[in-house]
Design a protein around this motif. Sequence first.
Motif, PDB file in Angstrom:
ATOM      1  N   GLY A  73       0.785  -1.224   0.000  1.00 29.35           N
ATOM      2  CA  GLY A  73       0.000   0.000   0.000  1.00 29.35           C
ATOM      3  C   GLY A  73       0.817   1.274   0.000  1.00 29.35           C
ATOM      4  N   PHE A  74       1.879   1.321   0.824  1.00 29.54           N
ATOM      5  CA  PHE A  74       2.638   2.562   0.920  1.00 29.54           C
ATOM      6  C   PHE A  74       3.280   2.912  -0.422  1.00 29.54           C
ATOM      7  CE2 PHE A  74       6.430   5.089   1.994  1.00 29.54           C
ATOM      8  CZ  PHE A  74       5.817   6.110   2.703  1.00 29.54           C
ATOM      9  N   TRP A  75       3.795   1.886  -1.119  1.00 30.10           N
ATOM     10  CA  TRP A  75       4.406   2.132  -2.428  1.00 30.10           C
ATOM     11  C   TRP A  75       3.365   2.653  -3.407  1.00 30.10           C
ATOM     12  CZ3 TRP A  75       3.413  -0.323  -7.169  1.00 30.10           C
ATOM     13  CH2 TRP A  75       4.286   0.041  -8.202  1.00 30.10           C
ATOM     14  N   VAL A  76       2.163   2.057  -3.401  1.00 29.08           N
ATOM     15  CA  VAL A  76       1.100   2.491  -4.306  1.00 29.08           C
ATOM     16  C   VAL A  76       0.664   3.905  -3.966  1.00 29.08           C
ATOM     17  CG1 VAL A  76      -1.282   2.060  -5.040  1.00 29.08           C
ATOM     18  CG2 VAL A  76       0.300   0.141  -4.741  1.00 29.08           C
ATOM     19  N   MET A  77       0.493   4.183  -2.671  1.00 28.62           N
ATOM     20  CA  MET A  77       0.006   5.497  -2.270  1.00 28.62           C
ATOM     21  C   MET A  77       1.025   6.596  -2.513  1.00 28.62           C
ATOM     22  SD  MET A  77      -3.079   5.146  -1.509  1.00 28.62           S
ATOM     23  CE  MET A  77      -4.189   3.766  -1.211  1.00 28.62           C
ATOM     24  N   ARG A  78       2.291   6.265  -2.575  1.00 24.69           N
ATOM     25  CA  ARG A  78       3.294   7.282  -2.917  1.00 24.69           C
ATOM     26  C   ARG A  78       3.076   7.804  -4.336  1.00 24.69           C
ATOM     27  NH1 ARG A  78       9.337   5.527  -1.723  1.00 24.69           N
ATOM     28  NH2 ARG A  78       9.623   7.659  -2.548  1.00 24.69           N
ATOM     29  N   THR A  79       2.474   6.958  -5.185  1.00 25.79           N
ATOM     30  CA  THR A  79       2.162   7.388  -6.545  1.00 25.79           C
ATOM     31  C   THR A  79       0.822   8.097  -6.616  1.00 25.79           C
ATOM     32  OG1 THR A  79       3.424   5.531  -7.457  1.00 25.79           O
ATOM     33  CG2 THR A  79       1.830   6.592  -8.915  1.00 25.79           C
ATOM     34  N   LEU A  80      -0.186   7.540  -5.927  1.00 24.40           N
ATOM     35  CA  LEU A  80      -1.537   8.082  -6.020  1.00 24.40           C
ATOM     36  C   LEU A  80      -1.748   9.305  -5.136  1.00 24.40           C
ATOM     37  CD1 LEU A  80      -3.710   4.829  -6.062  1.00 24.40           C
ATOM     38  CD2 LEU A  80      -2.972   6.215  -7.997  1.00 24.40           C
ATOM     39  N   PRO A 119       0.845  11.334  -3.213  1.00 28.93           N
ATOM     40  CA  PRO A 119       2.214  11.622  -2.753  1.00 28.93           C
ATOM     41  C   PRO A 119       2.286  12.605  -1.596  1.00 28.93           C
ATOM     42  CG  PRO A 119       1.769  12.669  -4.873  1.00 28.93           C
ATOM     43  CD  PRO A 119       0.632  11.740  -4.607  1.00 28.93           C
ATOM     44  N   MET A 120       1.240  13.372  -1.352  1.00 34.46           N
ATOM     45  CA  MET A 120       1.246  14.341  -0.254  1.00 34.46           C
ATOM     46  C   MET A 120       1.092  13.664   1.113  1.00 34.46           C
ATOM     47  SD  MET A 120      -1.119  17.357  -1.933  1.00 34.46           S
ATOM     48  CE  MET A 120      -0.877  18.503  -0.574  1.00 34.46           C
ATOM     49  N   SER A 121       0.388  12.511   1.174  1.00 39.59           N
ATOM     50  CA  SER A 121       0.130  11.844   2.461  1.00 39.59           C
ATOM     51  C   SER A 121       0.090  10.323   2.280  1.00 39.59           C
ATOM     52  CB  SER A 121      -1.192  12.332   3.066  1.00 39.59           C
ATOM     53  OG  SER A 121      -1.242  13.728   3.191  1.00 39.59           O
ATOM     54  N   PRO A 122       1.173   9.694   1.818  1.00 41.21           N
ATOM     55  CA  PRO A 122       1.117   8.250   1.540  1.00 41.21           C
ATOM     56  C   PRO A 122       0.918   7.383   2.776  1.00 41.21           C
ATOM     57  CG  PRO A 122       3.362   9.076   1.348  1.00 41.21           C
ATOM     58  CD  PRO A 122       2.485  10.274   1.494  1.00 41.21           C
ATOM     59  N   GLY A 123       1.542   7.762   3.911  1.00 42.11           N
ATOM     60  CA  GLY A 123       1.384   6.961   5.123  1.00 42.11           C
ATOM     61  C   GLY A 123      -0.030   6.986   5.650  1.00 42.11           C
ATOM     62  N   LEU A 124      -0.609   8.175   5.734  1.00 44.11           N
ATOM     63  CA  LEU A 124      -1.997   8.301   6.195  1.00 44.11           C
ATOM     64  C   LEU A 124      -2.944   7.594   5.249  1.00 44.11           C
ATOM     65  CD1 LEU A 124      -4.106   9.569   8.094  1.00 44.11           C
ATOM     66  CD2 LEU A 124      -4.097  11.584   6.600  1.00 44.11           C
ATOM     67  N   TRP A 129     -10.421  22.253   6.531  1.00 40.52           N
ATOM     68  CA  TRP A 129      -9.510  21.113   6.535  1.00 40.52           C
ATOM     69  C   TRP A 129      -9.151  20.740   5.102  1.00 40.52           C
ATOM     70  CZ3 TRP A 129     -12.982  17.986  10.399  1.00 40.52           C
ATOM     71  CH2 TRP A 129     -12.874  18.575  11.672  1.00 40.52           C
ATOM     72  N   GLY A 130      -8.012  20.120   4.915  1.00 40.43           N
ATOM     73  CA  GLY A 130      -7.514  19.820   3.580  1.00 40.43           C
ATOM     74  C   GLY A 130      -7.612  18.358   3.204  1.00 40.43           C
ATOM     75  N   LEU A 131      -6.659  17.916   2.391  1.00 41.54           N
ATOM     76  CA  LEU A 131      -6.675  16.568   1.833  1.00 41.54           C
ATOM     77  C   LEU A 131      -6.741  15.466   2.887  1.00 41.54           C
ATOM     78  CD1 LEU A 131      -6.454  14.722  -0.669  1.00 41.54           C
ATOM     79  CD2 LEU A 131      -3.957  14.924  -0.467  1.00 41.54           C
ATOM     80  N   PRO A 132      -5.951  15.515   3.984  1.00 42.67           N
ATOM     81  CA  PRO A 132      -6.032  14.422   4.971  1.00 42.67           C
ATOM     82  C   PRO A 132      -7.449  14.170   5.477  1.00 42.67           C
ATOM     83  CG  PRO A 132      -4.111  15.774   5.407  1.00 42.67           C
ATOM     84  CD  PRO A 132      -4.897  16.486   4.344  1.00 42.67           C
ATOM     85  N   ALA A 133      -8.207  15.239   5.703  1.00 36.33           N
ATOM     86  CA  ALA A 133      -9.580  15.058   6.180  1.00 36.33           C
ATOM     87  C   ALA A 133     -10.434  14.355   5.143  1.00 36.33           C
ATOM     88  CB  ALA A 133     -10.191  16.421   6.529  1.00 36.33           C
ATOM     89  N   PHE A 134     -10.262  14.693   3.873  1.00 37.16           N
ATOM     90  CA  PHE A 134     -11.078  14.071   2.832  1.00 37.16           C
ATOM     91  C   PHE A 134     -10.658  12.620   2.574  1.00 37.16           C
ATOM     92  CE2 PHE A 134     -12.414  18.384   2.228  1.00 37.16           C
ATOM     93  CZ  PHE A 134     -13.709  18.264   1.757  1.00 37.16           C
ATOM     94  N   LEU A 135      -9.419  12.284   2.850  1.00 35.63           N
ATOM     95  CA  LEU A 135      -9.017  10.877   2.797  1.00 35.63           C
ATOM     96  C   LEU A 135      -9.743  10.090   3.880  1.00 35.63           C
ATOM     97  CD1 LEU A 135      -5.139  11.170   2.261  1.00 35.63           C
ATOM     98  CD2 LEU A 135      -6.927  10.914   0.525  1.00 35.63           C
ATOM     99  N   MET A 136      -9.815  10.654   5.084  1.00 33.94           N
ATOM    100  CA  MET A 136     -10.536  10.000   6.176  1.00 33.94           C
ATOM    101  C   MET A 136     -12.017   9.888   5.874  1.00 33.94           C
ATOM    102  SD  MET A 136     -12.690  10.672   8.936  1.00 33.94           S
ATOM    103  CE  MET A 136     -12.481  12.415   9.320  1.00 33.94           C
ATOM    104  N   ILE A 137     -12.582  10.939   5.307  1.00 38.59           N
ATOM    105  CA  ILE A 137     -14.004  10.939   4.967  1.00 38.59           C
ATOM    106  C   ILE A 137     -14.329   9.824   3.967  1.00 38.59           C
ATOM    107  CG2 ILE A 137     -15.753  12.283   3.717  1.00 38.59           C
ATOM    108  CD1 ILE A 137     -14.397  14.788   5.041  1.00 38.59           C
TER     109      ILE A 137
END
Length: 413
Positions: A93-100, A102-107, A161-169
């Motif tokens: 997942g982390f490798w994939v999310m670094r591409t999709l 890149p601003m918050s791959p760990g979260l 709130w920015g991108l991290p909040a919308f990822l959680m949503i």
Amino acid sequence: MRNLSLATLFSAAAGFILIWVASWALDVETEFRYFTAFWGVFFASTGLIDGITHETTRAVASARDTGVKGSANPWRFASMVAAFVVIAVIAAGFWVMRTLVPMSPGLATSLFVFGLVSYIFQAVLSGILSGANLWDQYAGLVALDSGIRLVLALAAWGLGWGLPAFLMITVAGAVSWLVILGASHSARLNIRVALDVDRPAFLTRVLTAMVASGASAALITGFPTAVSAAFPDNDTAVSIMVGAINNAVMLTRAPVLVPLQRFQSALVVRFVEKRKHVYQALLAPVAAVLGLGAVGFIAAWIVGPWILRAAYKPELFVGGLTLGLLTFASAFMGTLMITGVAVLALERHGWYLAGWVTASVAAFAVLFLAPWGVVQSVVAALFIGPLAGALVHVAGLSRARAVAPASAPGSAP
């Protein structure tokens, strides 16, 4: 069933509003593009998991219809899938999310794991509620899933709130099954309802249904992610166009596909009960979705550009003809969904899988290989793929009817 209809309408409206909110709350060139990519890959993955819902619905409905009771336990299977998902997503997942993202791959990776694991058990409960005709409880699950996201999205926008909040949503609605189990006595009474197959047969069938529903989800909810991959963001103009066309695809699909996705379990029950007259049972929903698509084509062409200018950022504008074609393409996708459910209900799992795989391969081949621009490639892919897959499903229905006298309900595909 009335409550389910209302719930699906609310779900469609909530999805529409949420994407609109995100388009204003997030930067178009970066955050909104990453949000739509994460949204697409998450719901493509939940679409894979929806295979559990489809086969559980069929097995519960068939057990009620025929009286055949097997030894399969969908909750045990869900636990196995959840363990596999945790291992697989943590590993890759982390490798994939670094591409999709890149601003918050760990979260993004952590939320992805949480959301998928919860959704696996939600899929089982959805199948049980649908197969047992507990439509009010299923309607509550559908409405709550969408409502949680909508309320949180409005709060995130208002609070800045920015991108991290919308990822959680994106993943938040997957906890709805716990609320329904806690609130509904009928749901708790039916969590161990009988299926019509034994454990090996259920495992085989649900895995086939998952592969097929995964192919369908890749084509439906995962399509924005594929567009991002097909047209990399190394050019600002192309990146903005990708964001605009992804927004247009999601907006034009919502009126047709969101309600239809929620009604798939009801269609499974319809086709199981009318398996001897499947073409007659198929005619009404196909005609309805194509008719809705035709009306939507005209409406989107005439009104769509005005709505985009009035309600969205200028960077997300798309012309009327493109909006109309994308809306009608959603009806082709809806037809593919309906023919697929019909084939599944007749227990032709191989044909179900073949149709969706054919549709996905055809669509992505056009998207990645056609020598056209973003808009032309997207529109062509969304017509050619579903048409190819629906033709395969129709062939499967013909085959199922030809061998029906030799098959008994619950027999192997």
